[in-house]
Design an enzyme around this catalytic site. Structure first.
Site, PDB file in Angstrom:
ATOM      1  N   HIS A  62      -3.505   4.315   3.553  1.00  0.00           N
ATOM      2  CA  HIS A  62      -3.788   5.333   2.639  1.00  0.00           C
ATOM      3  C   HIS A  62      -4.747   6.580   3.178  1.00  0.00           C
ATOM      4  CE1 HIS A  62      -3.398   7.168  -1.745  1.00  0.00           C
ATOM      5  NE2 HIS A  62      -3.745   8.113  -0.881  1.00  0.00           N
TER       6      HIS A  62
ATOM      7  N   GLU B 264       0.752   5.721   2.689  1.00  0.00           N
ATOM      8  CA  GLU B 264       0.722   6.278   1.322  1.00  0.00           C
ATOM      9  C   GLU B 264      -0.127   7.776   1.414  1.00  0.00           C
ATOM     10  OE1 GLU B 264      -1.689   3.353  -0.730  1.00  0.00           O
ATOM     11  OE2 GLU B 264       0.174   2.345  -1.239  1.00  0.00           O
TER      12      GLU B 264
ATOM     13  N   HIS C 274      -2.259  -1.617  -7.043  1.00  0.00           N
ATOM     14  CA  HIS C 274      -3.559  -1.083  -7.354  1.00  0.00           C
ATOM     15  C   HIS C 274      -3.986  -2.103  -8.275  1.00  0.00           C
ATOM     16  CE1 HIS C 274      -6.507   2.351  -7.090  1.00  0.00           C
ATOM     17  NE2 HIS C 274      -7.014   1.584  -8.189  1.00  0.00           N
TER      18      HIS C 274
END
Ligand SMILES: CC(=O)[C@@H](O)[C@H](O)COP(=O)(O)O
Ligand SMILES: NCC(=O)COP(=O)(O)O
Length: 239
Positions: free
Chosen positions: A43, A70, A190
């Site tokens: 990410h 991401e 997450h």
């Protein structure tokens, strides 16, 4: 089968803290795959505080499993992703100054925006996923964007799991059932960890992929990378 994609942001954070190349991000990605991970997630953020844009190009050269990038399509993300062409682009509405991702998309408010971005990614052969909270209207909105998959934002699940697993999973399960009915593939991530992952896997039908970084890398300090990946893979199997 639910695939484990290891998020290696934290390896880059550790490397950057000393300015050299230890730990070697590329070697860690190769080792994650060698030890059984079925994907690598990064990410990159505009400030490059962990994954650098150059890392993404280097990773593309060596990843043999699924590469998941991401990020927020508002920033330099689209240029990067369209050039690298990973397996999957996961769109996350994170603010520039956010410590970490902290919300899913409002798929109603940003519907036409998402339709446009997703269509561009898909026409370049990139599978798409969008980060969403487990809310009926947001799942219905997601289905109208044309995305291939959603990623259920599991921070709330992880927090509530400590009090009541049954209550924590409820909206996620309902959302997964609805998403599947609407033709969406389901990812999640997450704050998933060794305590809460198996229960999530057992109760979420059609779960295609989990991306896990923070807890997995922390566990690596105690168990080592190979053992840790094996432990996580074991949570994604029926017992
Ligand atoms: C979308 C998501 O939940 C993860 O990618 C998370 O954003 C990891 O990023 P950090 O490692 O920067 O916290
Ligand atoms: N998409 C979620 C992810 O990649 C990792 O999140 P976390 O395990 O670091 O919280």
């Amino acid at each position: 089968m639910t695939k484990l994609s290891v998020n290696i942001n934290k390896i880059a954070t550790l490397r950057n803290s000393r300015g050299g190349n230890n730990p070697n991000l590329i070697q860690v990605a190769k080792d994650c795959e060698r030890f059984g991970a079925q994907g690598i997630t990064v990410h990159p953020r505009p400030d490059e505080r962990h994954i650098r844009f150059a890392d993404v190009y280097a990773l593309k050269e060596i990843i043999t499993t699924e590469f998941n990038i991401e990020g927020n399509p508002q920033h330099k993300y689209m240029d990067l992703v369209l050039e690298v062409k990973p397996t999957q682009a996961t769109l996350v509405p994170d603010a520039l100054n956010a410590l970490t991702s902290n919300a899913g998309w409002d798929t109603i408010k940003y519907q036409s925006y998402l339709v446009e971005i997703i269509s561009e990614l898909k026409s370049n052969g990139i599978r798409t996923s969008i980060f969403v909270d487990p809310i009926k209207e947001m799942i219905e909105g997601a289905a109208k964007t044309g995305t291939d998959r959603i990623e259920l934002y599991t921070e709330r699940y992880a927090r509530e799991y400590l009090q009541s697993p049954a209550q924590a999973i409820h909206h996620y399960r309902e959302s997964a059932i609805l998403a599947h009915e609407l033709g969406l593939g389901i990812n999640a991530g997450h704050d998933l960890d060794l305590n809460n992952l198996h229960y999530f896997y057992k109760n979420i039908p059609h779960l295609l992929e989990v991306s896990i970084g923070h807890a997995l890398i922390c566990d690596t300090l105690y168990y080592g990378l190979e053992n840790t990946i094996q432990l996580y893979l074991r949570q994604l199997k029926d017992r």
